[in-house]
Design an enzyme around this catalytic site. Structure first.
Site, PDB file in Angstrom:
ATOM      1  N   HIS A 128       0.818  -1.217   0.000  1.00  0.00           N
ATOM      2  CA  HIS A 128       0.000   0.000   0.000  1.00  0.00           C
ATOM      3  C   HIS A 128       0.850   1.265   0.000  1.00  0.00           C
ATOM      4  CE1 HIS A 128      -3.671  -2.285   1.871  1.00  0.00           C
ATOM      5  NE2 HIS A 128      -3.541  -2.497   0.588  1.00  0.00           N
ATOM      6  N   GLY A 169      -2.018  -8.767  12.827  1.00  0.00           N
ATOM      7  CA  GLY A 169      -2.473  -7.410  13.118  1.00  0.00           C
ATOM      8  C   GLY A 169      -3.264  -6.749  12.019  1.00  0.00           C
TER       9      GLY A 169
HETATM   10  C1  BV8 Z   1      -8.181  -2.402  -5.196  1.00  0.00           C
HETATM   11  C2  BV8 Z   1      -3.143   3.150   2.409  1.00  0.00           C
HETATM   12  C3  BV8 Z   1      -8.525  -3.140  -7.283  1.00  0.00           C
HETATM   13  C4  BV8 Z   1      -3.653   4.453   2.773  1.00  0.00           C
HETATM   14  C5  BV8 Z   1      -5.022   1.647   2.425  1.00  0.00           C
HETATM   15  C6  BV8 Z   1     -14.085  -6.413  -3.003  1.00  0.00           C
HETATM   16  C7  BV8 Z   1     -13.037  -7.060  -3.630  1.00  0.00           C
HETATM   17  C8  BV8 Z   1     -11.905  -6.357  -4.028  1.00  0.00           C
HETATM   18  C9  BV8 Z   1     -11.783  -4.993  -3.768  1.00  0.00           C
HETATM   19  C10 BV8 Z   1     -12.836  -4.373  -3.138  1.00  0.00           C
HETATM   20  C11 BV8 Z   1     -13.977  -5.062  -2.766  1.00  0.00           C
HETATM   21  N1  BV8 Z   1     -14.812  -4.169  -2.190  1.00  0.00           N
HETATM   22  C12 BV8 Z   1     -14.240  -2.958  -2.195  1.00  0.00           C
HETATM   23  C13 BV8 Z   1     -13.049  -3.047  -2.757  1.00  0.00           C
HETATM   24  C14 BV8 Z   1     -12.114  -1.969  -2.947  1.00  0.00           C
HETATM   25  C15 BV8 Z   1     -11.291  -1.640  -1.724  1.00  0.00           C
HETATM   26  C16 BV8 Z   1     -11.680  -2.297  -0.447  1.00  0.00           C
HETATM   27  O1  BV8 Z   1     -11.182  -3.347  -0.093  1.00  0.00           O
HETATM   28  N2  BV8 Z   1     -12.570  -1.647   0.284  1.00  0.00           N
HETATM   29  C17 BV8 Z   1     -12.969  -2.179   1.571  1.00  0.00           C
HETATM   30  C18 BV8 Z   1     -13.198  -1.033   2.531  1.00  0.00           C
HETATM   31  C19 BV8 Z   1     -14.199  -3.053   1.370  1.00  0.00           C
HETATM   32  N3  BV8 Z   1      -9.924  -2.004  -2.013  1.00  0.00           N
HETATM   33  C20 BV8 Z   1      -9.191  -1.173  -2.752  1.00  0.00           C
HETATM   34  O2  BV8 Z   1      -9.620  -0.151  -3.244  1.00  0.00           O
HETATM   35  C21 BV8 Z   1      -7.755  -1.606  -3.015  1.00  0.00           C
HETATM   36  N4  BV8 Z   1      -7.547  -1.547  -4.411  1.00  0.00           N
HETATM   37  O3  BV8 Z   1      -8.994  -3.225  -4.808  1.00  0.00           O
HETATM   38  O4  BV8 Z   1      -7.851  -2.228  -6.466  1.00  0.00           O
HETATM   39  C22 BV8 Z   1      -8.245  -2.769  -8.607  1.00  0.00           C
HETATM   40  C23 BV8 Z   1      -8.376  -3.753  -9.527  1.00  0.00           C
HETATM   41  C24 BV8 Z   1      -8.100  -3.444 -10.795  1.00  0.00           C
HETATM   42  C25 BV8 Z   1      -7.721  -2.165 -11.134  1.00  0.00           C
HETATM   43  C26 BV8 Z   1      -7.587  -1.172 -10.184  1.00  0.00           C
HETATM   44  C27 BV8 Z   1      -7.862  -1.465  -8.903  1.00  0.00           C
HETATM   45  C28 BV8 Z   1      -6.765  -0.651  -2.378  1.00  0.00           C
HETATM   46  C29 BV8 Z   1      -6.836  -0.799  -0.898  1.00  0.00           C
HETATM   47  C30 BV8 Z   1      -5.710   0.021  -0.273  1.00  0.00           C
HETATM   48  C31 BV8 Z   1      -6.289   1.220   0.405  1.00  0.00           C
HETATM   49  N5  BV8 Z   1      -5.238   1.864   1.165  1.00  0.00           N
HETATM   50  N6  BV8 Z   1      -4.002   2.208   3.061  1.00  0.00           N
HETATM   51  C32 BV8 Z   1      -3.242   4.797   4.174  1.00  0.00           C
HETATM   52  O5  BV8 Z   1      -2.610   4.009   4.885  1.00  0.00           O
HETATM   53  O6  BV8 Z   1      -3.595   5.920   4.532  1.00  0.00           O
HETATM   54  S1  BV8 Z   1      -5.996   0.576   3.269  1.00  0.00           S
HETATM   55  C33 BV8 Z   1      -5.774   0.717   4.950  1.00  0.00           C
HETATM   56  O7  BV8 Z   1      -6.506  -0.375   5.511  1.00  0.00           O
HETATM   57  C34 BV8 Z   1      -4.355   0.493   5.432  1.00  0.00           C
HETATM   58  O8  BV8 Z   1      -3.437   0.196   4.407  1.00  0.00           O
HETATM   59  C35 BV8 Z   1      -4.471  -0.731   6.295  1.00  0.00           C
HETATM   60  O9  BV8 Z   1      -3.333  -1.460   6.301  1.00  0.00           O
HETATM   61  C36 BV8 Z   1      -5.571  -1.415   5.652  1.00  0.00           C
HETATM   62  C37 BV8 Z   1      -6.180  -2.547   6.406  1.00  0.00           C
HETATM   63  O10 BV8 Z   1      -6.381  -2.114   7.709  1.00  0.00           O
HETATM   64  P1  BV8 Z   1      -5.606  -2.912   8.853  1.00  0.00           P
HETATM   65  O11 BV8 Z   1      -4.144  -2.820   8.604  1.00  0.00           O
HETATM   66  O12 BV8 Z   1      -6.185  -4.262   8.979  1.00  0.00           O
HETATM   67  O13 BV8 Z   1      -5.935  -2.011  10.097  1.00  0.00           O
HETATM   68  P2  BV8 Z   1      -7.309  -2.003  10.915  1.00  0.00           P
HETATM   69  O14 BV8 Z   1      -7.319  -0.811  11.787  1.00  0.00           O
HETATM   70  O15 BV8 Z   1      -8.459  -2.239   9.973  1.00  0.00           O
HETATM   71  O16 BV8 Z   1      -7.213  -3.325  11.836  1.00  0.00           O
HETATM   72  C38 BV8 Z   1      -6.197  -3.402  12.821  1.00  0.00           C
HETATM   73  C39 BV8 Z   1      -6.251  -4.813  13.388  1.00  0.00           C
HETATM   74  O17 BV8 Z   1      -5.194  -4.949  14.325  1.00  0.00           O
HETATM   75  C40 BV8 Z   1      -7.543  -5.092  14.137  1.00  0.00           C
HETATM   76  O18 BV8 Z   1      -8.023  -6.374  13.761  1.00  0.00           O
HETATM   77  C41 BV8 Z   1      -7.114  -5.101  15.604  1.00  0.00           C
HETATM   78  O19 BV8 Z   1      -7.847  -6.065  16.361  1.00  0.00           O
HETATM   79  C42 BV8 Z   1      -5.684  -5.520  15.515  1.00  0.00           C
HETATM   80  N7  BV8 Z   1      -4.840  -5.011  16.590  1.00  0.00           N
HETATM   81  C43 BV8 Z   1      -4.925  -3.817  17.230  1.00  0.00           C
HETATM   82  N8  BV8 Z   1      -3.950  -3.727  18.153  1.00  0.00           N
HETATM   83  C44 BV8 Z   1      -3.245  -4.882  18.101  1.00  0.00           C
HETATM   84  C45 BV8 Z   1      -3.808  -5.704  17.115  1.00  0.00           C
HETATM   85  N9  BV8 Z   1      -3.340  -6.924  16.828  1.00  0.00           N
HETATM   86  C46 BV8 Z   1      -2.268  -7.351  17.544  1.00  0.00           C
HETATM   87  N10 BV8 Z   1      -1.679  -6.624  18.502  1.00  0.00           N
HETATM   88  C47 BV8 Z   1      -2.125  -5.392  18.803  1.00  0.00           C
HETATM   89  N11 BV8 Z   1      -1.522  -4.679  19.769  1.00  0.00           N
END
Ligand code: BV8
Length: 233
Positions: free
Chosen positions: A109, A175
């Protein structure tokens, strides 16, 4: 873990950096509580209000330089050094904590400490701010944006990742909430090719049911413990 493991793919998310003091996205008080994703992490949001987006990333770029890697980052760097087989570390994170612990992650990313020129597509290591609209060091265009993959943009090095998922015998997710694709689909990809799958996360992720084994707790404890197991079997 049963049969001998020779080829590992690891995916990390914001949870591995939480204990270093970096906000996750979806936990209480996380980044997406303070900002609408559509406003700060999409090309449309950037086109609509570039200053808001540049300020959002300038703030995160500064914050990441104030924190340190935690034991989970150091454990994965140790695994990279000592594991005799193949290992690919893929991170969804845009911080540089894996690197600062000594590992070499694939940033699918993008990276906070990199600026991308929208005109000549050159990338530059960037530790300062972009809000002032500085000229691209390569082409002088005032078109530098955060080198980060926004929603709707294609993540980096997907071919390399899918090749690794097709040939690994263990896939470990650390994570991550399993909320964002295509990363959230990697476990199914690996499983489909016969890999064992392990989740290390504070709580069950959205994809927990896909994993052969899930361990719940803080990465700072679970990851060093797991790395120790891998290196002694
Ligand atoms: C794309 C950069 C395709 C920016 C980010 C269905 C299928 C395919 C795609 C999609 C779909 N539906 C929608 C989509 C599109 C979309 C998507 O997935 N949307 C979601 C919301 C449904 N995806 C995209 O757009 C991606 N591109 O699909 O392109 C394509 C195909 C052809 C041609 C062109 C394009 C691009 C996605 C990237 C977006 N950018 N980040 C930035 O950082 O500012 S995403 C963002 O979320 C971050 O990168 C992050 O890494 C990512 C995931 O979040 P997590 O890392 O999991 O963080 P989160 O807070 O959610 O969770 C933290 C976890 O840690 C929790 O579970 C918690 O319990 C745990 N935790 C907390 N503390 C601890 C811990 N665990 C252990 N120890 C601890 N102490």
């Amino acid at each position: 873990m049963s049969r001998s493991i020779e080829n590992i793919v690891i995916l990390t998310g914001a949870g591995i950096s939480a204990e270093s003091g970096i906000d996750t996205f979806r936990d209480a008080g996380g980044l997406w509580e303070q900002h609408r994703v559509e406003d700060v992490a999409t090309p449309e949001g950037f086109a609509r209000d570039p200053e808001l987006v540049q300020r959002f990333y300038d703030m995160r770029r500064a914050a990441v330089q104030e924190v340190e890697p935690n034991p989970a980052h150091h454990a994965l760097a140790r695994l990279e050094r000592e594991f005799p087989g193949e290992l690919l570390l893929v991170t969804q994170n845009v911080d540089d904590l894996h690197e600062r612990a000594g590992a070499s992650p694939l940033h699918m990313h993008g990276e906070l400490l990199s600026a991308l020129c929208a005109i000549c597509e050159a990338r530059h290591r960037w530790t300062g701010t972009l809000i002032e609209g500085p000229p691209c060091p390569a082409c002088a265009a005032k078109a530098l944006r955060p080198d980060v993959v926004w929603f709707g943009e294609m993540p980096y090095q997907m071919d390399r990742i899918y090749r690794a998922l097709a040939s690994c015998d263990l896939f470990v997710s650390i994570g991550t909430s399993g909320a964002v694709y295509p990363a959230a689909g990697f476990v199914q990809e690996a499983k489909g090719h016969g890999a064992q799958t392990l989740e290390l996360n504070l709580e069950p992720s959205e994809g927990s049911h896909w994993f052969d084994e899930s361990r719940h707790g803080r990465a700072g404890e679970l990851v060093p413990e797991w790395v120790g197991e891998v290196l002694t079997t």
